[in-house]
Design a protein around this motif. Sequence first.
Motif, PDB file in Angstrom:
ATOM      1  N   GLN A 484      58.265 -15.354  22.923  1.00  0.00           N
ATOM      2  CA  GLN A 484      58.929 -14.187  23.491  1.00  0.00           C
ATOM      3  C   GLN A 484      58.001 -13.556  24.527  1.00  0.00           C
ATOM      4  N   GLU A 485      58.511 -13.362  25.735  1.00  0.00           N
ATOM      5  CA  GLU A 485      57.715 -12.749  26.795  1.00  0.00           C
ATOM      6  C   GLU A 485      57.690 -11.245  26.602  1.00  0.00           C
ATOM      7  N   LEU A 486      56.519 -10.658  26.766  1.00  0.00           N
ATOM      8  CA  LEU A 486      56.353  -9.227  26.556  1.00  0.00           C
ATOM      9  C   LEU A 486      56.694  -8.461  27.827  1.00  0.00           C
ATOM     10  N   LEU A 487      57.461  -7.384  27.673  1.00  0.00           N
ATOM     11  CA  LEU A 487      57.806  -6.553  28.820  1.00  0.00           C
ATOM     12  C   LEU A 487      56.557  -5.887  29.387  1.00  0.00           C
ATOM     13  N   LEU A 512      51.596 -23.324  21.349  1.00  0.00           N
ATOM     14  CA  LEU A 512      51.906 -22.617  20.107  1.00  0.00           C
ATOM     15  C   LEU A 512      52.507 -21.232  20.361  1.00  0.00           C
ATOM     16  N   GLY A 513      52.801 -20.917  21.629  1.00  0.00           N
ATOM     17  CA  GLY A 513      53.541 -19.695  21.919  1.00  0.00           C
ATOM     18  C   GLY A 513      52.733 -18.538  22.457  1.00  0.00           C
ATOM     19  N   PHE A 514      51.413 -18.680  22.574  1.00  0.00           N
ATOM     20  CA  PHE A 514      50.567 -17.609  23.104  1.00  0.00           C
ATOM     21  C   PHE A 514      50.263 -17.871  24.579  1.00  0.00           C
ATOM     22  N   PHE A 515      50.623 -16.922  25.450  1.00  0.00           N
ATOM     23  CA  PHE A 515      50.260 -17.013  26.862  1.00  0.00           C
ATOM     24  C   PHE A 515      49.288 -15.871  27.152  1.00  0.00           C
ATOM     25  N   ARG A 527      50.663 -12.176  27.566  1.00  0.00           N
ATOM     26  CA  ARG A 527      51.953 -12.067  28.248  1.00  0.00           C
ATOM     27  C   ARG A 527      53.110 -12.569  27.397  1.00  0.00           C
ATOM     28  N   ALA A 528      52.823 -13.416  26.403  1.00  0.00           N
ATOM     29  CA  ALA A 528      53.884 -13.921  25.526  1.00  0.00           C
ATOM     30  C   ALA A 528      53.272 -14.276  24.177  1.00  0.00           C
ATOM     31  N   ILE A 529      54.077 -14.154  23.126  1.00  0.00           N
ATOM     32  CA  ILE A 529      53.634 -14.458  21.767  1.00  0.00           C
ATOM     33  C   ILE A 529      54.712 -15.279  21.073  1.00  0.00           C
ATOM     34  N   PRO A 530      54.403 -15.962  19.963  1.00  0.00           N
ATOM     35  CA  PRO A 530      55.426 -16.712  19.232  1.00  0.00           C
ATOM     36  C   PRO A 530      56.585 -15.806  18.817  1.00  0.00           C
ATOM     37  N   SER A 531      57.780 -16.349  18.838  1.00  0.00           N
ATOM     38  CA  SER A 531      58.988 -15.555  18.580  1.00  0.00           C
ATOM     39  C   SER A 531      58.968 -14.898  17.208  1.00  0.00           C
ATOM     40  N   ALA A 532      58.382 -15.572  16.229  1.00  0.00           N
ATOM     41  CA  ALA A 532      58.400 -15.043  14.867  1.00  0.00           C
ATOM     42  C   ALA A 532      57.281 -14.045  14.595  1.00  0.00           C
TER      43      ALA A 532
END
Length: 623
Positions: A484-487, A512-515, A527-532
Amino acid sequence: MKPAEIHLLPDEIINKIAAGEVIERPASAVKELIENSIDAGATRIQVQIEEGGKKKILVVDNGKGMGKKDLDLCYLRHTTSKLYTADDLFHLQTNGFRGEAVASIAAISKMTISTSTEDGDGGRLILKGGQVESEEPYAAGHGTTFLIEDLFFNTPVRRTFLGSETSEGTKILDVIIKTSISHPEIRFDYKVGEKSVFIGVPGELRSRLAEAIGSGIAKSLLPVDYTEAGIHVTGYISPTTETKGKRHHQFLFMRNRPIENKMIGKAVSQAYEPYGAQCKPVTVLFLDMPDTEFDVNVHPAKREVRFANQNLVFLVVNHAIRDTFQKDLEANSPFIDLSGEFDTPSTNNVSATTPPGSAGDTQNLPDNSFAQPLYKPVAPNYKQGIQETRKATRYDVSDDVQDLFSQPEAGKIISLEPSEGNVPAPEPEPQPWKAPTLFQIADTYIAGEDAEGLLIIDQHAAHSRILYEKALNILQKGADLDCQELLFPELIEFSKIEKQIFASVDEQLRKLGFFVEPFGGDTFQIRAIPSALKLSRAVKAVHEFLDSCAESGDKGDASVVQDTLAKAWSKTNAYQAGDKLKPEEMAMLVGQLMATENPLKSPYGAPTLMRITLDELAKKFRH
């Protein structure tokens, strides 16, 4: 006559045996050479490595240097300028003293020593496997340069036990950071290839800590200065509210010598224990005591120290931390001065008819009536105290309300008795309790019934197993996890060690979902983290992931690297003890656990569940 079977070992074998004890890995060689530079009075030390120190280690200092005669002796066993008598072992003022380090490194590498004194006396010596290959004049500014190439070239088995370039480079960085903290007056420059990794500018200790572990943490540290029973403890510790500390953020020094001591570690843990499991302390402690109270001549690498009275050292360290907490509490406690709110006339103006105990009866007041502190420090178990206070102060509210509103107003007293039209509704009848299919115990364990009896599941261990297999599958297939991208990106500050580890695992973190991207200096932005993953855990999750990678290390094998990353990711993103789960989340967790390849063990080998059979329950209730 039968010839003797016992014989003297040649120096070549002796040096290799000694090297195995003193030089365990490239970081050991860097540590010994840096300590020699410090003992030589250097104010600037430069370290550069290639391939994790296995191919090249370069250490340059501006110390006093060595003359030609000292140069011809420095690579031989048990040659030193720091000891003259046996009694000197008990009054050490230097880091090195055995005269083993240079000889041990030379025995297992190709070594070039270039040195010169202020008078221009010196030279250059080239050795291979401890044997001199060439010697030539050398003229430069005062100082010494050690070039170590092909470390462990003649002990190939030792090389197979070394980690990857990143792992070994991280261990070298750890050595440099610890040494730089113990000597903030010295400038340190550390490069990996041509890339600058750490620069320590001469200054105060707090400034050096900001360079080493991050300015955010260093800014909040509390100064320690405590003496008891001849033991002096100084340094800095984090407040009890710190939750970002790591295992590699606990530094211990004995007279500026980095040491390891589990007993002192327990003393620190015990001092922080009353403030909860979430407290992650950062500690930088320097110990000093009489020469006869400690011994550093214990471990070949001089990492360990023995104390004449370990229990006393334990208590003093513990007391030093508690004393620091108390001073901080007193300094930041609010002081309320109520002296101006009271009009206390002198006793000469007191009327004879003044009733005892009134404001004018100053003769019955104790001398220290206003000397008592108006702020009482809150005990560590303050939550329990609040609960007990609430229990002790339950009362009938109507009594106080009646007293408040019964003041005469125009001769009228307001009645608080309930009127006939305002009768309270009858309380509902209690319903019999019905156990849910699954329920939580202490927000840590999931309990439920199956065909064989009672099943209890550790939610963190179970979730770790699920996420581990999921992450490992993603890394092996080269796929990407949903994110999920963080606003609004979350800012995160890395220590020097975390920054170096991140550079080597950034690509896997993205899968693994970390940007995570650079933001400037040691600050990065997520900027982004895993959806869960919950947003509130994002920063902590990244720190824990990098910390797990640092602890696990790797041997350079791709499968081992993937396993390490999958374990670190699962441990970071799994439900934690204390997380409240919804019924549907518990049901999904149990279902996913039973679908894994190994539902009985976490990735770290801990059990995920236990079963209490009906027979075991029956035995418990038999008379």
